[in-house]
Design an enzyme around this catalytic site. Structure first.
Site, PDB file in Angstrom:
ATOM      1  N   GLY A 214       0.705  -1.214   0.168  1.00 52.57           N
ATOM      2  CA  GLY A 214      -0.008   0.027   0.021  1.00 52.57           C
ATOM      3  C   GLY A 214       0.819   1.116  -0.034  1.00 52.57           C
TER       4      GLY A 214
ATOM      5  N   VAL B 289       4.075   1.035   2.173  1.00 51.75           N
ATOM      6  CA  VAL B 289       3.989  -0.171   3.188  1.00 51.75           C
ATOM      7  C   VAL B 289       4.573  -1.317   2.335  1.00 51.75           C
ATOM      8  CG1 VAL B 289       2.784  -1.685   4.840  1.00 51.75           C
ATOM      9  CG2 VAL B 289       2.408   0.909   4.686  1.00 51.75           C
TER      10      VAL B 289
ATOM     11  N   LYS C 172       6.436  -0.324   7.329  1.00 51.80           N
ATOM     12  CA  LYS C 172       6.124   1.141   6.807  1.00 51.80           C
ATOM     13  C   LYS C 172       7.401   1.955   6.818  1.00 51.80           C
ATOM     14  CE  LYS C 172       2.387   3.261   9.000  1.00 51.80           C
ATOM     15  NZ  LYS C 172       1.701   4.155   9.813  1.00 51.80           N
TER      16      LYS C 172
ATOM     17  N   ASP D 233      -8.519   9.163  15.421  1.00 48.92           N
ATOM     18  CA  ASP D 233      -8.783   8.739  13.973  1.00 48.92           C
ATOM     19  C   ASP D 233      -9.328   7.515  13.781  1.00 48.92           C
ATOM     20  OD1 ASP D 233      -8.779   9.684  11.314  1.00 48.92           O
ATOM     21  OD2 ASP D 233      -6.539   9.039  10.846  1.00 48.92           O
TER      22      ASP D 233
END
Length: 705
Positions: free
Chosen positions: A390, A397, A411, A508
């Protein structure tokens, strides 16, 4: 039987190479090379230039090119190494078994020298009906041998190949090989005609044998014409021996005592300043000298300090550290604004955060595994694009595999500003203090690079957002699944708010930050903007951060974030699970774009069925759906004080799950009479109600926003 013995000859030394300069490998005033061959002390050319007679070197400067040789044997020196010397020693003679002789014996005697045969040599015999036998003494007596054989005169087209493969170890035609033990000082080689054991008459009159270095490549192969074995001069006139016989390796050592004995007499002890003594062999006397760690040079003269900081390409310190050379070592000091051990292959230099998080961070890193950049490069095949799982605004990532075989998600951030760095550090601080089955695990980090990296547990089944909204995935999202997922999320948030050692506001919560493992158990992720709060603290006054569609309207207006702000965001996720709609749908009309507003209006108008996910139309549990919908309505109350706490939400969802479980048990009573009536939150496992769900349909890792 014919016997040839190689005696130890002493040759006159010719001082024909230029004298050495300061810092040379040779003694002061002595030549440090003969032609292209370096001559390091204890070897030397000329009187006073060598340690003892065994290391005397003769230099024939009139030869083209100049030729160096050992004075005691007359053998040409090819190369002098720290533990051995490569030479062209006068080798075993060609034998034509003349005058009725059946055996040729050659004796090598190195007993009065500081040399022994290296076990990197082997004895090679060439011929078609001959046996090479070798006896000798190292730390013990030994014997061995081999037989060279040809089937007939035209074997392999009349050409011998030794060996007949490319790795240097295979069998051959008209040749054989046998090893020589390490430490051999006396060697007796017999080359014997064995024709009577094989055939009536000898195929060829000549045989040949030599000792040479093992070369395990196709370079060790050689071939010759079998008919040449009838004429020994052919080998000599064609210089076959010089072209095909490899050099020999002789191990060398100082004295006859080991280090323990040698160090007792400093007058004769050969290891000089900043050097260490190493025993030649446990069973054979003598020793060698090595420069100590952090030093270089000739250990028999003097070892000088290595300036590790001089070469920028090999500098052992981090790019944000100052390298300072010391005697035998060095120090790395992080520059102002950084901290750590400063080592390129250690923790490196980590940028010191400018926020109040810094005091917490120092202690946290002591409990967090620090990965080396090289380790993560290897885990991702140098961040191969095929490993990308991603990409987002902060970075990329990758899927990786650590050296122990563990699959992880790595990441790798882009170049970060202070705000992004603070978010990364914030996530490290918080996740290092959380241990909950529904919160993604941070396995470690790598901060000693320009591009920081975080290493998470690998979560294979994607995000809740993809499961709800990506129609290409094709996984049936049953009511049982939705209810269990909602309970997992609520349990994790309740833990963060009231059960962890320090209260944490996530700030979040959204479906794309909810990951699902191979059993579709929830893993809450992305704590970059999360905040640690005091136990008695009711709110945080901050710049408004969050994701449009999940943002608490009260927080948006006041800039005061409370635990009820997380409750509101969870309410939006709950509405997603119920309706299958996105939190913001730009393709709809302005009044229908915001899911929270549409959901609250539908509940007020008692028209929930109009917006429920069509995939739930055939599902059981409509009463449960209504109860959960009313819970979502309370979570989305515009006034934070009217919303339930996450602990209350988690308790209510758990009660619904238990009631649902009891109902299923009662329905199957008589079939599963032994089934327990209650299942704990930890052990509860949902099923789709339709088909078994594959966990290998897609993969995901923590989303980068």
């Amino acid at each position: 039987m014919m016997i040839l013995q190689f005696s130890l000859l002493h040759f006159t030394i010719l001082l024909l190479a230029p004298p050495s300069s300061s810092g040379s490998i040779a003694k002061p005033g002595c030549p440090d090379r003969c032609g292209s061959v370096p001559i390091p002390y204890p070897f030397g050319v000329g009187s006073g230039c060598f340690m003892e007679q065994s290391f005397s070197v003769t230099c024939n400067a009139s030869a083209d090119p100049p030729k160096a040789s050992l004075s005691i044997t007359g053998s040409e020196i090819i190369e002098i190494n720290p533990t051995n010397i490569r030479v062209n020693l006068p080798n075993l003679a060609l034998s034509s078994y003349g005058q009725g002789a059946r055996t040729l014996t050659v004796i090598f005697d190195l007993s009065r020298t500081r040399y022994t045969f290296s076990d990197d040599n082997w004895l090679t015999a060439i011929g078609c009906d001959d046996m090479a036998a070798v006896t000798g003494r190292a730390n013990r007596s030994f014997s061995g041998g081999c037989v060279s054989y040809c089937q007939d005169r035209n074997d392999s087209g009349g050409v011998a190949s030794c060996p007949d493969d490319n790795n240097g170890y295979g069998l051959g035609t008209g040749c054989c090989r046998t090893p020589i033990p390490k430490g051999t000082s006396n060697l007796y080689v017999n080359l014997t005609d064995v024709r009577n054991n094989w055939r009536d008459s000898k195929l060829f009159s000549t045989s040949y044998a030599f000792i040479g270095e093992k070369v395990i490549t196709n370079q060790s192969r050689f071939s010759y014409r079998l008919n040449d074995l009838n004429n020994a001069t052919t080998f000599l006139t064609d210089n076959w021996a010089s072209k095909n016989t490899p050099p020999m390796l002789l191990d060398w050592r100082i004295g006859a005592e080991n280090c323990n004995e040698a160090t007792k007499n400093l007058t004769t002890y050969a290891c000089r300043g900043n050097s260490d003594c190493v025993d030649f062999d446990t069973n054979i006397g003598g020793y060698l000298c090595n420069c100590s760690k952090g030093y270089e040079g000739n250990p028999y003269l003097d070892c000088q300090d290595v300036n590790e900081c001089a070469d920028s390409s090999s500098n052992p310190c981090d790019s944000n550290a100052v390298c300072t050379n010391t005697l035998g070592s060095f120090t790395c000091s992080c520059r102002k604004g950084y901290y750590g051990d400063g080592m390129k292959d250690g923790k490196g230099c980590i940028r010191r955060p400018t926020s109040t998080v810094s005091n917490v961070l120092i202690g946290t890193l002591e409990r967090t595994k620090l990965f080396l950049a090289k380790e993560l490069e290897k885990a991702t095949d140098n961040f191969n694009t095929s490993r990308i799982l991603g990409q987002g605004g902060q970075g990329t990532v990758y899927k990786g595999m650590l050296s122990d075989g563990q699959i992880v998600a790595i990441k790798k951030l882009k170049l970060v500003d202070d705000d992004q760095l603070e978010q990364l550090i914030n996530e490290v601080v918080i996740l290092s203090q959380i241990n909950h089955r529904n919160v993604v695990k941070l396995l470690g980090c790598c901060l000693a690079t320009e591009v920081p990296m975080l290493v998470y547990e690998f979560v294979p089944n994607g995000t809740l957002f993809s499961l709800i909204h990506d129609t290409t995935i094709g996984i049936p999202l049953s009511w049982n699944m939705r209810l269990k997922i909602a309970g997992d999320i609520a349990g994790a948030l309740a833990y963060l708010h009231s059960a962890s050692s320090i209260p944490i506001y996530h700030r979040d919560i959204k479906s794309s930050n909810i990951l699902l493992d191979d059993k579709f158990v929830v893993k809450v992720s992305d704590f970059g903007t999360s905040k640690i709060v005091a136990v008695d603290q009711t709110h945080l006054t901050t710049l408004v951060k969050g994701t449009f569609g999940y943002l608490d309207p009260e927080y948006f207006q006041s800039s005061q974030f409370t635990e009820k702000s997380d409750v509101y965001s969870f309410g939006v996720v709950l509405a997603e699970l119920l309706t299958g709609r996105r939190p913001i749908s730009l393709e709809k009309t302005e009044g229908e774009r915001n899911l929270a507003s549409v959901f609250l209006a539908s509940m007020e108008a008692n028209s929930l069925d109009m917006i429920l996910d069509a995939r739930l139309s055939d599902e059981d549990g409509k009463e449960e759906v209504s109860v959960v919908a009313r819970l979502a309505e309370r979570c989305l109350n515009p006034k934070g004080k009217m919303r339930p706490t996450m602990k209350e939400v988690a308790t209510e969802l758990e009660s619904i799950i238990i009631t649902q479980t009891q109902h299923r048990v009662e329905q199957t009573k008589g079939v599963y009479e032994t089934m327990p009536t209650m299942i704990s939150d930890i052990e509860y496992a949902w099923t789709s109600g339709k088909s078994e769900i594959s966990s290998s349909l897609y993969t995901f890792i923590p989303e980068i926003v």
